[in-house]
Design an enzyme around this catalytic site. Structure first.
Site, PDB file in Angstrom:
ATOM      1  N   GLU A 490      -9.083 -12.380  -6.148  1.00  0.00           N
ATOM      2  CA  GLU A 490      -8.882 -11.245  -6.952  1.00  0.00           C
ATOM      3  C   GLU A 490      -8.787  -9.839  -5.805  1.00  0.00           C
ATOM      4  O   GLU A 490      -8.795  -8.693  -6.390  1.00  0.00           O
ATOM      5  CB  GLU A 490     -10.036 -10.871  -8.019  1.00  0.00           C
ATOM      6  CG  GLU A 490      -9.951 -12.102  -8.917  1.00  0.00           C
ATOM      7  CD  GLU A 490     -11.112 -12.132  -9.947  1.00  0.00           C
ATOM      8  OE1 GLU A 490     -12.217 -11.414  -9.786  1.00  0.00           O
ATOM      9  OE2 GLU A 490     -10.761 -12.652 -11.299  1.00  0.00           O
ATOM     10  N   GLU A 556      -6.690 -17.916 -13.565  1.00  0.00           N
ATOM     11  CA  GLU A 556      -8.224 -18.253 -14.315  1.00  0.00           C
ATOM     12  C   GLU A 556      -8.034 -18.106 -15.667  1.00  0.00           C
ATOM     13  O   GLU A 556      -8.055 -16.928 -16.077  1.00  0.00           O
ATOM     14  CB  GLU A 556      -9.287 -17.195 -13.592  1.00  0.00           C
ATOM     15  CG  GLU A 556      -9.695 -17.340 -12.290  1.00  0.00           C
ATOM     16  CD  GLU A 556     -10.788 -16.275 -11.977  1.00  0.00           C
ATOM     17  OE1 GLU A 556     -11.350 -15.954 -12.607  1.00  0.00           O
ATOM     18  OE2 GLU A 556     -10.873 -16.272 -10.611  1.00  0.00           O
TER      19      GLU A 556
END
Length: 888
Positions: A490, A556
């Site tokens: 991320e 995710e």
């Protein structure tokens, strides 16, 4: 002062038995062996002598504690009952945290005696594959390193030839220091974030799925080997395979190109001439080489054209063919100085931008592959890695019908044994490098000690980070399963690191794989048409997975993961076996503190729809129904839009390195739950499915071949077992596509209005061979499963026979005049104790058997030597538990 703890007996026995079964095998190379037993350790506070003294064979270590190597300080303390089992109950709270004790508390000496004599013309090396975090090495009274070895992810090798004793009795002493910055485990993601100042694992300071690891994984955590070569040593060979064109798994193949290079180290003061050669598929490729004294040189061999290659494919698309390549340096006089045996999977990975989905598309051997992945943290939080445990965990992912594992960036670059298992089972690997948005400054976070600008520069030592990346790339780059490198979770690493990775290191060391700047980069997946980014996370209405568009390549997305009652008993004390209570009015859940500690994630009102919860066992059993539906719907929803909305999705997450209660298809003890089999069903390569929103019946074909002339059958059963045929029609579907056929929503709504109904979809081949079956249980018009609560007992008969040692076939037969035998869990168990044998692998589980139907389930397990034949436990929604004797 260290005290002795009494560990929960059942949990400890489970761990010990598991680790006994999964003991690491010896190193495969004939010229090396592991130092994996006979170690001793002691805390620095109790040892006053220097390493030069401790490494003398005459120094007594009789009072020292047996040590687990590979392992951590905490691994050894738990094994010796000096600390409680942190996986059980609230025991982890009893273990002193390094942030409060100081680093010296977990700074330990490790000592190992071993036999190794020097031999004429031979070089002997001591190799460390991973130590956390820094260490000094002493052998036979001599310090081997000039400066402190630092970094969790750096291999270290020492030529010890001249330091070996004449008689071959040697003493090795290693002092291991914890991470430089241990971080405050204050409840944040990665604690206060400062753990990320190191080049190491971030989650050890705690995360929302794990409690803090108290020693921060200090120890000799990876393999230690003794290696013997001639004058020349082979270092970090590199094998590249090029497979041009668009290929099919079957039939004759056009040639592939094999490119091989390696570093050669001449450890002597004289030049050495010889032949670098490799043998592949019966052919020998050679190159004459002369090496300068005390030098390391990179040598490239001529390219080899492999005729009619047997290709390697991801799971579900074709076989995982592997070639054996033997790489040797042969000195003048035909003596093999060193050799490496490498498994080679002939495949080529490319990517391209899919303009329809606005995301990256992965191609293997020229064919587009729809990514169905799972996020992986680490096998064990205490770093107790074994070949067999890796094999079992990756096999579970194969059984989920996935084709990719993403190794998350807050952990580590996975070990070669993990990659060997992924090669074997056809799992592509999306390998994050170290870093996470949580610790490394993506968000404003009041739990963090330092501001975003400071955290954005983590780790502190950029040079060490880059050297570690170079080392780890060389360690694993030959595995065909390795598909993608990712700069971080991320967030990108700091700009100077990213630039070096992208522009220099990866092009030089591994230029055939996809490098992604960070896990949800827009170069991978763009947020289009109101997409929501990563997620959703947690329990969802099933329609969300079908209707609400998220990132077109979602790194995710996940849901719940409580295992069944048998699993919960392994780590939850009896007094805490209290089921969570959800208050629909407030949207809040009242949860026992132990459940909270083990990171329970709420099921909201999903459980109560199956009837009032009686106790923890009833809760866990009903949770399995929710688990199955959640993960089946997740993968069906994404598959329904493949190549339209999506090029892939990766579940957050599929396993836990600790006894957590969220995001797992099997528990830490390798016991599967219904999540695994819902996913097994929903992500099957050829799959018939039902859209709960519009009632559309669809077929997903995740193969490279069109499927034609199949019979599609849609029917319903009421709670008493009465069948109603809805439709029966011949259908076909093109390769790598999902096709819509017809809506049966009106039929279902009418039949399910009062008590719900079962919807059964089947695909049959032209010869009536079953290709796919899917059984849905539909709620009534209020969304409740009242009908399930009224079902009569099933009339299910079962038998079991041994197919071979370690393989059982169970046959389940339901009566024609009975209700559906719903949601039956099978377990292979010890005939005496009735405890489950773990790990075990089931061709299917949580099985429902229609009236008049016969189903067979094959179970694979590792039999215990000289143990009596096991039994098979069967229990279901309307089937009482029984134990079946296994016949011959």
């Amino acid at each position: 002062m260290i005290k002795t703890f009494t560990v929960n007996k059942a949990a400890l026995i489970s761990i010990l038995l598991l680790n006994a079964v999964l003991m690491a095998v010896p190193s495969k190379a004939q010229n090396s062996y592991e130092l994996n037993s006979g170690w001793k350790c002691a805390p620095i506070a109790k040892v006053k002598e220097q390493g030069t003294v401790l490494s003398s064979p005459v120094y007594s270590t009789a009072s020292w504690m047996p040590a687990t190597v590979p392992g951590t300080v905490l691994t050894s303390l738990v094994a010796n009952k000096q600390m409680p089992d942190p996986f059980y109950g609230m025991n982890n709270e009893q273990i002193p945290d390094i942030y409060k004790t100081g680093r010296d508390y977990y700074t330990y000496w490790f000592v190992k005696d071993f036999k190794q004599a020097a031999a004429k013309g031979k070089q002997v090396y001591l190799n460390f594959r991973g130590v956390n975090y820094s260490f000094d090495v002493f052998l036979n009274g001599r310090k081997l390193n000039n400066q402190l070895n630092k970094g969790m992810f750096m291999r270290r090798s020492f030529n010890i030839t001249k330091w070996l004793t004449a008689g071959g009795d040697n003493r090795l002493a290693v002092i291991v220091y914890p991470p430089d910055v241990v971080g405050n485990a204050n409840g944040g993601q990665g604690g206060d974030g400062t753990i990320a100042k190191n080049v190491g694992i971030q989650y050890t300071a705690g995360w929302d799925w794990i409690q803090p690891v108290r020693d921060r994984n200090t120890g000799i955590w990876d393999k230690v080997t003794i290696q013997t070569t001639g004058a020349v040593k082979i270092k970090d060979p590199h094998v590249i395979t090029l497979v041009p064109g668009v290929r099919q798994p079957e039939g004759a193949q056009q040639p592939a190109v094999i490119k091989v290079s390696t570093e050669l180290q001449n450890a002597t003061a004289l030049p050495v001439s010889g032949t670098l050669q490799y043998i592949l598929d019966g052919k020998k490729i050679i190159k004459k080489v002369t090496l300068k004294p005390n030098s390391v040189q990179e040598i490239k061999l001529d390219d080899y054209t492999l005729a009619n290659p047997k290709l390697w494919w991801p799971n579900g698309y074709g076989p995982q063919n592997l070639y054996k390549l033997k790489l040797q340096f042969v000195a003048d006089g035909d003596k093999v100085s060193d050799e490496e045996n490498i498994s080679v999977g002939v495949r080529q990975l490319t990517t391209e931008w899919n303009s329809r989905t606005e995301s990256r598309q992965v191609n293997i051997n020229g064919q587009k592959v729809f990514i169905k992945g799972g996020n992986w943290i680490i096998s064990d939080e205490m770093l107790r890695f074994t070949d067999a445990r890796y094999d079992a965990e990756v096999r579970f992912h194969r059984d989920m019908n996935l084709n990719l594992i993403r190794v998350w960036g807050g952990a580590l670059i996975e070990r070669p044994e993990f990659y060997e298992a992924c090669d074997k089972y056809g799992m592509l690997v999306f390998q994050d490098m170290w870093g996470s948005g949580d610790c490394n400054g993506r968000w404003l976070d009041p739990m963090k000690l330092e501001d975003q600008w400071t955290r954005r520069k983590y780790p502190e030592d950029h040079d060490l980070y880059l050297e570690s990346i170079k080392d780890q790339v060389k360690l694993i780059r030959n595995y065909p399963s390795l598909a993608m490198w990712c700069g971080g979770n991320e967030i990108t690493p700091p700009e100077d690191i990213l630039k070096a990775l992208r522009d220099t290191i990866m092009p030089a060391l591994d230029n055939t794989r996809w490098f992604i700047e960070y896990s949800n980069s827009e170069n991978m997946s763009r947020n289009v048409n109101g997409g929501n980014g990563d997620g959703p996370y947690g329990i969802q209405p099933l329609t969300v997975f079908w209707n609400e568009r998220t990132f077109p390549f979602n790194s995710e997305v996940g849901s719940v993961g409580v295992s069944d009652y048998t699993s919960l008993k392994r780590f939850i004390p009896k007094e805490s076996m209290v089921p969570p209570v959800y208050d629909e009015a407030t949207g809040k859940t009242k949860t026992d503190p132990v459940w909270d500690y083990h990171k329970y994630i709420g099921y909201d009102g999903s459980i109560i729809k199956y009837g009032k919860v009686k106790d923890a066992e009833d809760f866990a059993n009903k949770a399995q129904l929710v688990n199955y539906e959640q993960y089946r719907a997740l993968m069906e929803g994404f598959s329904s839009h493949m190549w339209d909305w999506y090029t892939g999705t990766i579940i957050w997450k599929t396993q836990n390195p600790w006894t957590a209660m969220r995001g797992q298809m099997y528990d830490y003890y390798l016991d599967p739950n219904a999540c695994l089999y819902g996913l097994h069903n929903g992500s099957a390569p050829l799959h018939v499915m039902y859209n709960p929103t519009d009632g559309m019946v669809m077929v997903a074909n995740n193969t490279f071949s069109p499927k034609t002339n199949m019979m599609l059958i849609a029917k319903m059963y009421d709670m008493a077992g009465k069948e109603t045929l809805i439709t029966q029609v011949f259908v076909d579907v093109t390769a790598a596509a999902t096709k819509r056929y017809l809506s049966i929503k009106k039929n279902i709504d009418a039949a399910a209005r009062e008590d719900g109904a079962f919807v059964v979809l089947e695909l049959l081949a032209e010869d009536k061979t079953p290709l796919s079956q899917n059984i849905y249980w539909m709620p009534n018009e209020k969304g409740d499963y009242t009908g399930l609560q009224k079902m009569d007992k099933a009339q299910l008969t079962a038998s079991a026979k041994s197919l071979q040692n370690g393989k059982i076939e169970v046959t389940l037969t339901n009566s024609n005049s009975a209700p559906l035998a719903f949601f039956n869990r099978l377990s292979v168990v010890d005939a005496g104790t009735k405890e489950r044998i773990l790990p075990a692998f089931y061709s299917d589980n949580y099985v429902s058997v229609l009236p008049g139907e016969v189903k067979r389930v094959v179970i694979d397990y590792t039999p215990v030597k000289n143990a009596p034949a096991p039994q098979v436990s069967i229990s279901g929604w309307n089937t009482a538990e029984r134990f079946i004797t296994v016949g011959n």
